[in-house]
Design a protein around this motif. Sequence first.
Motif, PDB file in Angstrom:
ATOM      1  N   UNK A  30      14.713  72.145  50.002  1.00 48.30           N
ATOM      2  CA  UNK A  30      15.386  71.609  48.819  1.00 48.30           C
ATOM      3  C   UNK A  30      15.941  70.219  49.067  1.00 48.30           C
ATOM      4  N   UNK A  31      15.842  69.413  48.025  1.00 51.77           N
ATOM      5  CA  UNK A  31      16.409  68.065  48.052  1.00 51.77           C
ATOM      6  C   UNK A  31      17.764  68.132  47.389  1.00 51.77           C
ATOM      7  N   UNK A  32      18.761  67.537  48.009  1.00 54.63           N
ATOM      8  CA  UNK A  32      20.095  67.532  47.399  1.00 54.63           C
ATOM      9  C   UNK A  32      20.895  66.309  47.828  1.00 54.63           C
ATOM     10  N   UNK A  33      21.883  65.950  46.981  1.00 50.12           N
ATOM     11  CA  UNK A  33      22.849  64.908  47.356  1.00 50.12           C
ATOM     12  C   UNK A  33      24.159  65.540  47.814  1.00 50.12           C
ATOM     13  N   UNK A  34      24.287  66.866  47.650  1.00 51.15           N
ATOM     14  CA  UNK A  34      25.575  67.533  47.821  1.00 51.15           C
ATOM     15  C   UNK A  34      25.720  68.168  49.199  1.00 51.15           C
ATOM     16  N   UNK A  35      26.705  67.754  50.005  1.00 51.40           N
ATOM     17  CA  UNK A  35      26.923  68.406  51.303  1.00 51.40           C
ATOM     18  C   UNK A  35      27.149  69.913  51.170  1.00 51.40           C
ATOM     19  N   UNK A  36      27.826  70.336  50.074  1.00 51.42           N
ATOM     20  CA  UNK A  36      28.119  71.766  49.929  1.00 51.42           C
ATOM     21  C   UNK A  36      26.838  72.563  49.673  1.00 51.42           C
ATOM     22  N   UNK A  37      25.834  71.927  49.086  1.00 55.01           N
ATOM     23  CA  UNK A  37      24.537  72.588  48.882  1.00 55.01           C
ATOM     24  C   UNK A  37      23.776  72.614  50.212  1.00 55.01           C
ATOM     25  N   UNK A  38      23.766  71.481  50.900  1.00 54.84           N
ATOM     26  CA  UNK A  38      23.045  71.392  52.181  1.00 54.84           C
ATOM     27  C   UNK A  38      23.614  72.378  53.196  1.00 54.84           C
ATOM     28  N   UNK A  39      24.912  72.732  53.037  1.00 58.74           N
ATOM     29  CA  UNK A  39      25.553  73.650  53.992  1.00 58.74           C
ATOM     30  C   UNK A  39      24.934  75.048  53.951  1.00 58.74           C
ATOM     31  N   UNK A  40      24.181  75.371  52.890  1.00 59.19           N
ATOM     32  CA  UNK A  40      23.505  76.673  52.822  1.00 59.19           C
ATOM     33  C   UNK A  40      22.210  76.670  53.644  1.00 59.19           C
ATOM     34  N   UNK A  41      21.789  75.501  54.118  1.00 56.17           N
ATOM     35  CA  UNK A  41      20.492  75.393  54.801  1.00 56.17           C
ATOM     36  C   UNK A  41      20.610  75.758  56.278  1.00 56.17           C
ATOM     37  N   UNK A  42      19.451  75.982  56.909  1.00 51.66           N
ATOM     38  CA  UNK A  42      19.422  76.168  58.365  1.00 51.66           C
ATOM     39  C   UNK A  42      19.410  74.822  59.069  1.00 51.66           C
ATOM     40  N   UNK A  43      18.790  73.840  58.410  1.00 53.75           N
ATOM     41  CA  UNK A  43      18.826  72.494  58.980  1.00 53.75           C
ATOM     42  C   UNK A  43      18.743  71.471  57.865  1.00 53.75           C
ATOM     43  N   UNK A  44      19.278  70.318  58.162  1.00 49.72           N
ATOM     44  CA  UNK A  44      19.284  69.225  57.191  1.00 49.72           C
ATOM     45  C   UNK A  44      18.537  68.052  57.804  1.00 49.72           C
ATOM     46  N   UNK A  45      17.578  67.509  57.053  1.00 53.84           N
ATOM     47  CA  UNK A  45      16.852  66.319  57.491  1.00 53.84           C
ATOM     48  C   UNK A  45      17.369  65.136  56.684  1.00 53.84           C
ATOM     49  N   UNK A  46      17.589  64.017  57.352  1.00 54.20           N
ATOM     50  CA  UNK A  46      18.096  62.829  56.669  1.00 54.20           C
ATOM     51  C   UNK A  46      17.010  61.768  56.600  1.00 54.20           C
ATOM     52  N   UNK A  98      22.254  74.270  61.656  1.00 51.28           N
ATOM     53  CA  UNK A  98      23.432  75.052  61.274  1.00 51.28           C
ATOM     54  C   UNK A  98      24.523  74.153  60.676  1.00 51.28           C
ATOM     55  N   UNK A  99      24.181  73.448  59.590  1.00 55.46           N
ATOM     56  CA  UNK A  99      25.129  72.478  59.014  1.00 55.46           C
ATOM     57  C   UNK A  99      26.333  73.135  58.338  1.00 55.46           C
ATOM     58  N   UNK A 100      27.423  72.388  58.275  1.00 57.37           N
ATOM     59  CA  UNK A 100      28.555  72.752  57.415  1.00 57.37           C
ATOM     60  C   UNK A 100      28.765  71.569  56.471  1.00 57.37           C
ATOM     61  N   UNK A 101      29.529  71.786  55.394  1.00 60.35           N
ATOM     62  CA  UNK A 101      29.782  70.656  54.486  1.00 60.35           C
ATOM     63  C   UNK A 101      30.371  69.488  55.267  1.00 60.35           C
ATOM     64  N   UNK A 102      31.293  69.820  56.204  1.00 61.78           N
ATOM     65  CA  UNK A 102      31.973  68.777  56.985  1.00 61.78           C
ATOM     66  C   UNK A 102      30.997  68.004  57.862  1.00 61.78           C
ATOM     67  N   UNK A 103      30.113  68.721  58.576  1.00 63.19           N
ATOM     68  CA  UNK A 103      29.206  68.014  59.494  1.00 63.19           C
ATOM     69  C   UNK A 103      28.208  67.162  58.705  1.00 63.19           C
ATOM     70  N   UNK A 104      27.801  67.640  57.516  1.00 63.20           N
ATOM     71  CA  UNK A 104      26.848  66.866  56.709  1.00 63.20           C
ATOM     72  C   UNK A 104      27.522  65.593  56.186  1.00 63.20           C
ATOM     73  N   UNK A 105      28.758  65.770  55.692  1.00 62.72           N
ATOM     74  CA  UNK A 105      29.496  64.630  55.142  1.00 62.72           C
ATOM     75  C   UNK A 105      29.716  63.571  56.224  1.00 62.72           C
ATOM     76  N   UNK A 106      30.090  64.040  57.412  1.00 66.52           N
ATOM     77  CA  UNK A 106      30.329  63.136  58.533  1.00 66.52           C
ATOM     78  C   UNK A 106      29.066  62.329  58.848  1.00 66.52           C
ATOM     79  N   UNK A 107      27.910  63.025  58.875  1.00 61.51           N
ATOM     80  CA  UNK A 107      26.639  62.355  59.192  1.00 61.51           C
ATOM     81  C   UNK A 107      26.276  61.352  58.088  1.00 61.51           C
ATOM     82  N   UNK A 108      26.561  61.714  56.819  1.00 59.57           N
ATOM     83  CA  UNK A 108      26.263  60.783  55.721  1.00 59.57           C
ATOM     84  C   UNK A 108      27.122  59.521  55.855  1.00 59.57           C
TER      85      UNK A 108
END
Length: 248
Positions: free
Chosen positions: A200-216, A228-238
């Motif tokens: 899934x494509x998303x702009x939302x860290x809270x949505x990405x937090x449901x994933x097993x991995x996030x690609x940037x 194993x992302x969390x909203x916090x780790x995704x936001x930090x990386x963004x």
Amino acid sequence: MTSKSAVRATGLAKHYGAGGSRVTALAGVDVAFRHGELTAIMGPSGSGKSTLLHCVAGLDEPDEGQVWIGDTELTGLRDDALTRLRRDRVGFVFQAYNLLPALTALENITLPFDLAGRKPDPDVLRKVVEAVDLQDRLHHRPSQLSGGQQQRVACARALVTRPEVVFADEPTGALDSATAAELLGFLRRSVDELGQAVVLVTHEPSVAAHADRVLFLKDGRLVDEISAPTSGSVLERMKSMERTASRC
Ligand SMILES: Nc1ncnc2c1ncn2[C@@H]1O[C@H](COP(=O)(O)OP(=O)(O)OP(=O)(O)O)[C@@H](O)[C@H]1O
């Protein structure tokens, strides 16, 4: 989780326009999406997320590179074979639910089978309808359903063929946060319980937090990945991607 790839792509490049207005949307992307794995794709606006999704789903043709869905190479497939592959082996969920207004929820869900001249497996159909909790809405038309219910119909339609992979482009973009969480819970269960591959494509860290991995993605390239992302780790990386961009 198994390690078999549902989808694999190498060296994907895609440009739009020509001369001075030429835009590089993808600049050489290698990627694989596995069964039993939910992958989120993130990146700034214009970084190539939708183009990547469309190229790996066979909706758009890359200028360079190769794509496999399971063991089938997409690149070079004739139009009719590509249409069949998209119908039978790939599920799609878009932000706009893309339901046919004249059909009931049930008719929308079983549309891929009607197009193929086949009947759905009644057991799979029942399970999918129950999972999205649409039992008492099956004979309603889309205009009689809420946004969340319409998106659940779109998800059921994407899953009922038991496709190799489900691609979702901003699937929760038009939903309120509680309805979005429900839909993501449903996609999550299809990954955990059915071994579905979901991208899934998303702009939302809270949505990405449901994933097993996030690609940037950035400027058409994959630049980072988190497991194993969390909203916090995704936001930090963004934020750190933005800081790097502002220093360049
Ligand atoms: N059909 C098209 N014609 C011309 N340029 C296009 C086309 N589709 C995409 N582009 C360009 O390609 C680049 C990547 O676009 P893409 O839609 O893949 O980005 P995105 O990351 O999905 O953006 P957003 O988050 O804003 O949806 C952008 O510069 C965009 O303007």
